[in-house]
Design a protein around this motif. Structure first.
Motif, mmCIF file in Angstrom:
data_model
loop_
_atom_site.group_PDB
_atom_site.id
_atom_site.type_symbol
_atom_site.label_atom_id
_atom_site.label_comp_id
_atom_site.label_asym_id
_atom_site.label_seq_id
_atom_site.Cartn_x
_atom_site.Cartn_y
_atom_site.Cartn_z
ATOM 1 N N ALA A 257 10.666 -12.814 14.844
ATOM 2 C CA ALA A 257 11.278 -12.810 13.507
ATOM 3 C C ALA A 257 10.173 -12.739 12.470
ATOM 4 C CB ALA A 257 12.127 -14.057 13.305
ATOM 5 N N ILE A 258 10.337 -11.817 11.543
ATOM 6 C CA ILE A 258 9.303 -11.574 10.536
ATOM 7 C C ILE A 258 9.953 -11.605 9.159
ATOM 8 C CG2 ILE A 258 7.508 -10.001 9.716
ATOM 9 C CD1 ILE A 258 7.380 -8.855 12.515
ATOM 10 N N ALA A 259 9.271 -12.284 8.220
ATOM 11 C CA ALA A 259 9.746 -12.365 6.840
ATOM 12 C C ALA A 259 8.671 -11.861 5.913
ATOM 13 C CB ALA A 259 10.129 -13.798 6.486
ATOM 14 N N ASN A 260 9.078 -11.147 4.894
ATOM 15 C CA ASN A 260 8.144 -10.640 3.892
ATOM 16 C C ASN A 260 7.975 -11.695 2.832
ATOM 17 O OD1 ASN A 260 6.533 -9.146 2.241
ATOM 18 N ND2 ASN A 260 8.146 -7.717 1.583
ATOM 19 N N LEU A 261 6.792 -12.302 2.747
ATOM 20 C CA LEU A 261 6.538 -13.385 1.798
ATOM 21 C C LEU A 261 6.115 -12.875 0.437
ATOM 22 C CD1 LEU A 261 4.645 -15.879 4.150
ATOM 23 C CD2 LEU A 261 7.100 -15.624 3.724
ATOM 24 N N ALA A 262 5.906 -11.626 0.271
ATOM 25 C CA ALA A 262 5.524 -11.042 -1.023
ATOM 26 C C ALA A 262 6.343 -9.784 -1.219
ATOM 27 C CB ALA A 262 4.032 -10.764 -1.085
ATOM 28 N N PRO A 263 7.619 -9.911 -1.612
ATOM 29 C CA PRO A 263 8.471 -8.714 -1.717
ATOM 30 C C PRO A 263 7.977 -7.711 -2.744
ATOM 31 C CG PRO A 263 9.651 -10.730 -2.359
ATOM 32 C CD PRO A 263 8.276 -11.142 -1.969
ATOM 33 N N ASP A 264 7.283 -8.197 -3.769
ATOM 34 C CA ASP A 264 6.761 -7.262 -4.766
ATOM 35 C C ASP A 264 5.521 -6.557 -4.207
ATOM 36 O OD1 ASP A 264 8.737 -8.125 -6.462
ATOM 37 O OD2 ASP A 264 7.451 -9.703 -7.326
ATOM 38 N N ALA A 265 5.194 -5.430 -4.831
ATOM 39 C CA ALA A 265 4.023 -4.661 -4.386
ATOM 40 C C ALA A 265 2.768 -5.499 -4.529
ATOM 41 C CB ALA A 265 3.895 -3.379 -5.191
ATOM 42 N N SER A 266 1.918 -5.430 -3.548
ATOM 43 C CA SER A 266 0.695 -6.215 -3.560
ATOM 44 C C SER A 266 -0.301 -5.619 -4.547
ATOM 45 C CB SER A 266 0.083 -6.226 -2.154
ATOM 46 O OG SER A 266 -1.161 -6.885 -2.199
ATOM 47 N N PRO A 267 -0.868 -6.487 -5.431
ATOM 48 C CA PRO A 267 -1.861 -5.973 -6.388
ATOM 49 C C PRO A 267 -3.250 -5.806 -5.778
ATOM 50 C CG PRO A 267 -1.538 -8.302 -6.732
ATOM 51 C CD PRO A 267 -0.590 -7.922 -5.635
ATOM 52 N N GLU A 268 -3.422 -6.222 -4.556
ATOM 53 C CA GLU A 268 -4.749 -6.180 -3.946
ATOM 54 C C GLU A 268 -5.099 -4.751 -3.525
ATOM 55 O OE1 GLU A 268 -5.563 -9.136 -1.005
ATOM 56 O OE2 GLU A 268 -3.946 -10.435 -1.715
ATOM 57 N N GLU A 269 -6.373 -4.505 -3.468
ATOM 58 C CA GLU A 269 -6.931 -3.232 -2.983
ATOM 59 C C GLU A 269 -7.955 -3.521 -1.910
ATOM 60 O OE1 GLU A 269 -6.402 -0.082 -3.276
ATOM 61 O OE2 GLU A 269 -4.743 -0.302 -4.675
ATOM 62 N N PRO A 270 -7.768 -3.020 -0.716
ATOM 63 C CA PRO A 270 -6.642 -2.201 -0.267
ATOM 64 C C PRO A 270 -5.363 -3.028 -0.146
ATOM 65 C CG PRO A 270 -8.058 -2.733 1.576
ATOM 66 C CD PRO A 270 -8.752 -3.244 0.356
ATOM 67 N N PRO A 271 -4.215 -2.382 -0.148
ATOM 68 C CA PRO A 271 -2.946 -3.119 -0.128
ATOM 69 C C PRO A 271 -2.787 -3.924 1.159
ATOM 70 C CG PRO A 271 -2.583 -0.781 0.251
ATOM 71 C CD PRO A 271 -4.005 -0.922 -0.157
ATOM 72 N N VAL A 272 -2.106 -5.079 1.045
ATOM 73 C CA VAL A 272 -1.899 -5.967 2.188
ATOM 74 C C VAL A 272 -0.443 -6.405 2.234
ATOM 75 C CG1 VAL A 272 -4.283 -6.789 2.208
ATOM 76 C CG2 VAL A 272 -2.572 -7.976 0.830
ATOM 77 N N LEU A 273 -0.048 -6.956 3.383
ATOM 78 C CA LEU A 273 1.288 -7.531 3.595
ATOM 79 C C LEU A 273 1.140 -9.023 3.871
ATOM 80 C CD1 LEU A 273 3.064 -4.935 5.943
ATOM 81 C CD2 LEU A 273 3.535 -5.348 3.530
ATOM 82 N N HIS A 274 1.930 -9.826 3.154
ATOM 83 C CA HIS A 274 1.978 -11.265 3.411
ATOM 84 C C HIS A 274 3.270 -11.529 4.167
ATOM 85 C CE1 HIS A 274 -1.452 -12.051 0.776
ATOM 86 N NE2 HIS A 274 -0.872 -11.267 -0.128
#
Length: 483
Positions: A139-156
């Motif tokens: 089971a996986i949940a997206n903890l940052a639904p908004d676009a990540s401001p980091e460069e390079p982009p990441v998924l929380h």
């Protein structure tokens, strides 16, 4: 036939002096064995250099966990460890993993994954890799639904394993890079192509003096102007070139001496033959006088033939480098046919293909005359034809005579060899110089003489001449053929 100009100065069996400004500053072995060894070592070194460059270009980065695929695999391993561990020991494993893989930013998570995973998260390539590496339901949940401001982009993301272990992590959201198979294949193809070209170039440079030496040796005896010998190359080739040049000079000197001796003897025999003829006139016995005069006529004809043969060699040698005029070969052959027809001989022209070639008309007319004379003498007739051949023009003189036995055809092309072995000189049928003169003229024109017995009976003598003659000294060696 003379095989070339009088002996040139033998070439020294060493490299020619290097012109100032073109001096080589890198060492190179002078022997064939040394150059072959250098070629092999150079190919091995080039292969290792190319392999090292490819390995450096395709190496993994120092921090492999920053790559999306590697990060997803390591996170899946940590999740499986937590899933297999007792709940009271999971914090220690998570702490150790946080220190080992700081780029994943591992933390404990107490949230609840949504019942229905978002479509956006399911379509992420890194999530698919994570599920595949874990191997079970995750089971996986997206903890940052908004676009990540980091460069390079990441998924929380937050993870929950089937055993209830939960953690959160940060994964790079870059596209998964496929293995660099194309780059690897291109590298090896480039390496193979480069080594092949290098080997071919080096081998050709090594064998070029040998090919030049072989061409000069092959042309010796057929080309009026001797081909140049190699002056650069391995020591063995230069030594062989010097030996060949000295041998060529000795052979030319022997042939010139033979020709001069033949001409001198034939010329000096004229005077005693003339004196003997005058004395024979005073012989009272008429039968003895006639026999003596016939023998003297035969001797005089032999002397004249020998002088003509020596003279033809000199003339052909002097004409070899001269500019050949453009002539119609069919008209020349037709002239020979008409001359014999006017004397009542059975000589006919069956085919006349008008082809223009560059040649000496007097020499070619002499060659055709000799062939027709042999056909008329031994068969009583001659049929001439001029046709187009693969490389130029072909002149054929055919007859219905007995032909020439296969075992004797090569010998018939030598001077003073006659086909009528059973006859003697009293028959005054010739001295065996006709075909040898034809062969000398044909070779001087870079052509080929072929003698072949016809299936229906008789002999076919065929002269093949190129439509465009080569520059003196560059023609390929051609040997007379007999079928």
């Amino acid at each position: 036939m003379s095989t070339g100009t009088t002996a040139a100065a033998p070439v020294a069996a060493r490299a020619a002096p290097v012109v100032k400004g073109s001096r080589r500053y890198w060492p190179r072995p002078k022997s064939i064995a040394g150059q072959l060894a250098l070629l092999v070592v150079a190919a091995i070194v080039a292969a290792h250099v190319a392999a090292a460059v490819a390995l450096f270009a395709l190496r993994e980065p120092w921090r492999a966990e920053t790559r999306p695929g590697v990060a997803a695999n390591r996170l899946a391993v940590i999740a499986r460890l937590l899933d297999e561990t007792a709940p009271n020991e999971r914090d220690a494993i998570l702490t150790a993993a946080r220190r080992s893989v700081p780029s994943l930013r591992l933390e404990a998570w107490q949230g609840t994954p949504p019942a229905v995973e978002s479509e956006w998260l399911r379509e992420r390539p890194i999530i698919g890799r994570l599920r595949d590496a874990f191997g079970r339901e995750l089971a996986i949940a997206n903890l940052a639904p908004d676009a990540s401001p980091e460069e390079p982009p990441v998924l929380h993301v937050g993870l929950r394993t089937p055993a209830g272990a939960q953690l959160q992590a940060t994964l790079p959201d870059d596209a998964l890079e496929p293995p660099k198979r194309g780059a690897i294949i291109f590298t090896f193809l480039f390496l193979a192509t480069t080594l092949t070209l290098l080997t071919v170039w080096a081998t050709r440079a090594l064998t070029a003096p040998l090919a030049q030496l072989a061409g000069a040796a092959e042309a010796f005896g057929t080309s009026r102007v001797p081909l140049p010998l190699p002056r650069r190359g391995p020591d063995e080739v230069l030594a062989l070139a010097g030996a060949l040049d000295r041998m060529r000079a000795r052979v030319n000197r022997l042939i010139d001496d033979r020709t001069q001796m033949l001409a001198a003897i034939s010329h000096d025999l004229r005077t005693p033959i003339t004196r003997l003829r005058l004395r024979a006139e005073f012989i009272d016995d008429e039968q003895a006088r006639e026999r003596t005069l016939r023998d003297l006529d035969q001797m005089n004809a032999l002397v004249e033939a020998a002088l003509a043969y020596a003279r033809d060699e000199r003339v052909a040698e002097n004409r070899s480098a001269a500019e050949k005029p453009l002539i119609d070969i069919a008209s020349l052959v037709q002239t020979v046919c008409d001359d014999y027809s006017d004397t009542g001989a059975d000589v006919t022209m069956e085919q006349a293909r008008h082809v223009l070639i560059r040649a000496h008309p007097e020499d070619l007319e002499r060659a055709v005359n000799n062939l027709v004379d042999n056909a008329v003498k031994y068969a009583g007739c001659a049929r001439l034809s001029v046709s187009k051949s693969a490389n130029g023009v072909a002149i054929e003189v055919a007859d219905d005579g007995p032909g020439i036995p296969e075992a004797e055809r090569h010998a018939m092309l030598q001077p003073f060899v006659r086909g009528d072995r059973a006859r003697n000189l009293n028959d005054a049928s010739g001295f065996g110089l006709g075909l040898s003169i034809v062969l000398a003229i044909v070779e001087a024109h870079d052509g080929r003489l072929t003698l072949e017995n016809r299936p229906a009976g008789g002999l076919s003598a065929r002269i093949e001449l190129p439509s465009s003659l080569a520059v003196p000294g560059e023609r390929a060696a051609r040997q007379p053929e007999v079928a």
